[in-house]
Design an enzyme around this catalytic site. Sequence first.
Site, PDB file in Angstrom:
ATOM      1  N   GLY A  57      57.405  34.023  50.541  1.00 60.06           N
ATOM      2  CA  GLY A  57      57.105  34.978  51.612  1.00 60.06           C
ATOM      3  C   GLY A  57      55.687  34.718  52.104  1.00 60.06           C
ATOM      4  O   GLY A  57      55.123  33.638  51.886  1.00 60.06           O
ATOM      5  N   ILE A  64      52.765  35.907  51.138  1.00 58.97           N
ATOM      6  CA  ILE A  64      51.747  35.655  50.098  1.00 58.97           C
ATOM      7  C   ILE A  64      51.977  34.269  49.489  1.00 58.97           C
ATOM      8  O   ILE A  64      51.031  33.491  49.297  1.00 58.97           O
ATOM      9  CB  ILE A  64      51.750  36.757  49.018  1.00 58.97           C
ATOM     10  CG1 ILE A  64      51.437  38.118  49.654  1.00 58.97           C
ATOM     11  CG2 ILE A  64      50.717  36.447  47.924  1.00 58.97           C
ATOM     12  CD1 ILE A  64      51.536  39.316  48.715  1.00 58.97           C
ATOM     13  N   THR A  87      50.848  37.581  40.070  1.00 54.81           N
ATOM     14  CA  THR A  87      50.151  38.658  40.784  1.00 54.81           C
ATOM     15  C   THR A  87      51.173  39.558  41.491  1.00 54.81           C
ATOM     16  O   THR A  87      50.790  40.334  42.367  1.00 54.81           O
ATOM     17  CB  THR A  87      49.176  38.092  41.845  1.00 54.81           C
ATOM     18  OG1 THR A  87      49.898  37.165  42.672  1.00 54.81           O
ATOM     19  CG2 THR A  87      47.976  37.416  41.215  1.00 54.81           C
ATOM     20  N   ARG A 106      54.621  41.502  40.102  1.00 50.55           N
ATOM     21  CA  ARG A 106      54.871  42.701  39.304  1.00 50.55           C
ATOM     22  C   ARG A 106      55.213  42.275  37.878  1.00 50.55           C
ATOM     23  O   ARG A 106      55.864  41.247  37.664  1.00 50.55           O
ATOM     24  CB  ARG A 106      56.039  43.521  39.860  1.00 50.55           C
ATOM     25  CG  ARG A 106      55.718  44.368  41.091  1.00 50.55           C
ATOM     26  CD  ARG A 106      54.745  45.502  40.796  1.00 50.55           C
ATOM     27  NE  ARG A 106      54.543  46.371  41.944  1.00 50.55           N
ATOM     28  CZ  ARG A 106      53.606  46.173  42.885  1.00 50.55           C
ATOM     29  NH1 ARG A 106      52.783  45.134  42.817  1.00 50.55           N
ATOM     30  NH2 ARG A 106      53.491  47.031  43.893  1.00 50.55           N
ATOM     31  N   GLU A 161      51.577  49.583  32.912  1.00 48.70           N
ATOM     32  CA  GLU A 161      50.184  49.661  33.385  1.00 48.70           C
ATOM     33  C   GLU A 161      49.699  51.098  33.276  1.00 48.70           C
ATOM     34  O   GLU A 161      50.429  52.004  33.687  1.00 48.70           O
ATOM     35  CB  GLU A 161      50.095  49.171  34.834  1.00 48.70           C
ATOM     36  CG  GLU A 161      50.455  47.703  34.954  1.00 48.70           C
ATOM     37  CD  GLU A 161      50.341  47.156  36.385  1.00 48.70           C
ATOM     38  OE1 GLU A 161      49.891  47.890  37.295  1.00 48.70           O
ATOM     39  OE2 GLU A 161      50.709  45.994  36.589  1.00 48.70           O
ATOM     40  N   HIS A 206      45.549  44.583  37.714  1.00 47.64           N
ATOM     41  CA  HIS A 206      46.256  44.840  38.980  1.00 47.64           C
ATOM     42  C   HIS A 206      45.266  44.976  40.146  1.00 47.64           C
ATOM     43  O   HIS A 206      45.180  46.023  40.786  1.00 47.64           O
ATOM     44  CB  HIS A 206      47.153  46.079  38.875  1.00 47.64           C
ATOM     45  CG  HIS A 206      48.276  46.080  39.873  1.00 47.64           C
ATOM     46  ND1 HIS A 206      49.519  46.601  39.616  1.00 47.64           N
ATOM     47  CD2 HIS A 206      48.341  45.596  41.147  1.00 47.64           C
ATOM     48  CE1 HIS A 206      50.293  46.469  40.691  1.00 47.64           C
ATOM     49  NE2 HIS A 206      49.590  45.857  41.635  1.00 47.64           N
TER      50      HIS A 206
HETATM   51  C1  GLV Z   1      49.992  45.886  45.174  1.00 47.66           C
HETATM   52  O1  GLV Z   1      50.440  45.495  44.141  1.00 47.66           O
HETATM   53  C2  GLV Z   1      50.807  46.354  46.254  1.00 47.66           C
HETATM   54  O2  GLV Z   1      52.032  46.437  46.101  1.00 47.66           O
HETATM   55  O3  GLV Z   1      50.234  46.690  47.298  1.00 47.66           O
END
Ligand code: GLV
Length: 323
Positions: A158, A160, A234, A236, A265, A284
């Site tokens: 995607g 990112i 980074t 989940r 978390e 996070h």
């Molecule tokens: C961060 O993890 C988000 O989902 O914005």
Amino acid sequence: MKKSVFVSRQLPGEGLRRLSEVCELKVWPDPGPISPELLRGEMSGVHGLLCMLTDRIDRSLIASLPELEFVSSMSVGVDHIDVGAMTNRKLPVGHTPGVLVETTADTAFALLLAAARRIAESDRFIRHGQWSPSNVWSPDFFVGKDLGGATLGIIGLGEIGKAVARRATGFGMKLVASNRSAVSVPGIDILPLEELLASSDFISVHVALTDDTRNLLSAERIALIKPGAVLVNTARGGIIDEAALAQALTDGRLSAAGIDVFSEEPITRDNPLLNLPNVVLTPHIGSASARTRNRMADMAVANAIAALAGEAMPCCVNPQVYV
Ligand code: GLV
């Protein structure tokens, strides 16, 4: 009469002022997160909620709020919200895609470099007074892995994932990716996930957590990863079997990992990753730059203001509620 909105955290920027002009606004005043019990109490009779990813908006909470008209989350991920329950009631859920792409890609790359070159381990070594005349530069002192010429496997191509690919290109990495739907990006070979795992020297995870991706990197799939690879997450925590990851790092099957997100978390003290020297951990912070957090707050407010005006949210996770 104005509608009422509860915001579960103070927000950066001017958004709260704008929101207060169009609704009866209540903002959680404490510096820490609101507890689930207090959130339930605050939500009673409220029309809209602007929440964080730390707030669990589950089916039973949604069912207990007959007046609820929308939820707007200051996050791109919405796995903390039962979107199905919202959609069943034709209620929109807002989120904040796009604005955090580059910042999160920076975090992924920072973890990738830190894990590859043992930066956190080196830092601890100095601080703990271990850099002594008998323990200094030598041919194998803190050697790590080169990025140049290595293959980076991106799971989830995607926005990112693509931003991470752009950074990797600058470091001379070869790129492969796996993606649920067909996608084509020049310079990136698309592979089935199993082939990506077996052929990548570095792996970075960029899929959303859904029922389909929960435990995507199961113990069986972790066993397929190329020996000596570095894994970065980074996205989940629930996407990776954390116990199997810790075991692979302990056995030396994986050389290192950079992890920003966890199955629970904040991390619990018994999480095995905490005891491993070859893991870089961050709490996070993927989207945590001042500019990006301002933009996320503004987007979450814009979604709430649209919903209050009876308009479609600019960034809605379940736009089918509008048809
Ligand atoms: C961060 O993890 C988000 O989902 O914005």
